[in-house]
Scaffold this active site. Structure first.
Site, mmCIF file in Angstrom:
data_model
loop_
_atom_site.group_PDB
_atom_site.id
_atom_site.type_symbol
_atom_site.label_atom_id
_atom_site.label_comp_id
_atom_site.label_asym_id
_atom_site.label_seq_id
_atom_site.Cartn_x
_atom_site.Cartn_y
_atom_site.Cartn_z
ATOM 1 C CG ASP A 178 -2.175 0.563 1.109
ATOM 2 O OD1 ASP A 178 -3.143 -0.064 1.590
ATOM 3 O OD2 ASP A 178 -2.267 1.632 0.501
ATOM 4 C CG ASN B 226 -4.730 10.908 -5.550
ATOM 5 O OD1 ASN B 226 -3.954 11.212 -6.452
ATOM 6 N ND2 ASN B 226 -5.290 9.721 -5.462
ATOM 7 C CG HIS C 166 -7.485 12.548 -8.635
ATOM 8 N ND1 HIS C 166 -7.604 11.321 -8.026
ATOM 9 C CD2 HIS C 166 -8.234 13.412 -7.909
ATOM 10 C CE1 HIS C 166 -8.401 11.425 -6.975
ATOM 11 N NE2 HIS C 166 -8.804 12.687 -6.885
ATOM 12 C CG ASP D 74 -4.019 8.770 -12.460
ATOM 13 O OD1 ASP D 74 -4.355 8.242 -11.369
ATOM 14 O OD2 ASP D 74 -4.827 9.106 -13.340
ATOM 15 C CD GLU E 286 -4.510 3.768 -1.727
ATOM 16 O OE1 GLU E 286 -5.377 3.666 -2.627
ATOM 17 O OE2 GLU E 286 -4.782 4.144 -0.567
#
Ligand SMILES: [Mg+2]
Length: 336
Positions: free
Chosen positions: A193, A201, A206, A210, A237
């Site tokens: 994780d 984010n 975002h 990404d 994630e």
């Protein structure tokens, strides 16, 4: 090549006849219609010329000394394997039996001599139409094949990162449990994780999020050095690593190396209480699979270990079986 065929107006036609006059007449008619002509006066020569020049269409005399036109047609059909070159038979005879034999031998139409330019023109146009349709069909089936390959890729891979998706990971995990059970070898599974990814984010947006996922994915892909190692995106994630033939201690060493590589990559995290750069937490589980081992069981243990890694301060891996994290193990080793 297929696209060219669909607009092709001028054909290369192979004219096969043992007699010079009908060959000449056919050539004159074909050339007046704008086609190119190749000629052969004997059956064997015709097959050779066909192989060499691959004409678009064949005008084939039936009655020839030695092998007849039916023989030539069978040779050509056998030689073109998956291809199709229209064959129009020419014969002085035109009984039903002759036509039947011509079609049976692989011919596409049967014309009786002497042929007129008008009839020849009409027959050629009909064959051209078939050639174009066939080319379109081939194009379509090629498109279909490509679309199918893309669908297969989409059904097993994550679009953003290109890693295996959850479905593919689950499938591989089942396979590796069975394989390691047969081999009597240890299998390690890690669930990973990205620490405080929501804050990443929220803070960086975002698009940057990404990009971060892609960078971490690339790093995980690079970490899969052995052919059976597999990295996948489990969702959001969350990532998974399947490490066959890897014992507990090996998995911990691997995890520490991965954390070091990530630290060296120094991907800035705009809002992490753990470190200025992106960090990972991971849960490890290792076993030599037996009859009782299930993918669900391994995933539960890895998830439990991941929870512990987070509880212990993140930026570390926790081993379910050793009940130890990578930091503690490092200190233990240095005390020895
Ligand atoms: Mg003849």
């Amino acid at each position: 090549m297929i696209a060219m065929l669909s607009i092709q107006e001028s054909l290369t036609v192979l004219v096969v006849d043992d007699q010079a006059v009908p060959r000449l007449l056919a050539r004159a008619a074909l050339e007046s219609l704008g086609h190119r002509v190749l000629e052969s006066a004997d059956p064997e020569g015709a097959v050779r010329l066909f192989m060499q020049s691959r004409p678009d269409l064949i005008l084939l005399d039936v009655e020839m000394p030695g092998h007849d036109g039916y023989w030539v047609a069978r040779q050509i059909r056998a030689a073109e394997q998956g291809g199709w070159t229209p064959i129009l038979f020419l014969s002085g005879r035109n009984g039903d039996e002759e036509v039947w034999r011509g079609i049976e031998a692989g011919g596409d139409d049967f014309l009786s001599k002497p042929i007129t330019t008008t009839l020849l023109s009409a027959k050629l146009r009909a064959m051209q139409r078939l050639l174009v349709m066939r080319a379109k069909l081939l194009e379509r089936s090629e498109e279909l094949r490509a679309a199918n390959a893309q669908l297969r890729e989409l059904s097993t891979h994550d679009a953003l990162t290109g890693l295996c998706n959850r479905r593919a990971i689950d499938e591989r995990l089942h396979q590796e449990i069975a394989a390691c059970r047969r081999e009597g070898q240890p299998l390690s599974l890690a669930l990973l994780d990205i620490d405080h990814f929501k804050r990443f984010n929220d803070s960086a947006g975002h698009v940057a999020g990404d990009a971060c996922l892609k960078q971490v994915s690339q790093l995980l892909t690079d970490a899969c050095l052995r052919p059976r190692d597999l990295a996948g995106r489990y969702g959001g994630e969350e990532f998974a690593l399947i490490l066959p033939l890897t014992p507990r201690s090996g998995a911990m060493t691997y995890a520490r190396a991965l954390l070091r590589t990530l630290a060296r990559a120094a991907i800035p995290h705009p809002d992490s209480p753990v470190a200025p750069n992106v960090t990972l937490s991971g849960g490890l589980t290792t076993c030599v699979p037996d009859e009782a081992t299930t993918a669900e069981g391994l995933l539960l243990r890895a998830d439990d270990a991941l929870y512990q890694a987070k509880a212990k301060g993140r930026n570390r891996f926790f081993s379910y079986e050793m009940q130890l994290d990578t930091e503690e193990q490092l200190h233990q080793n240095s005390r020895l």
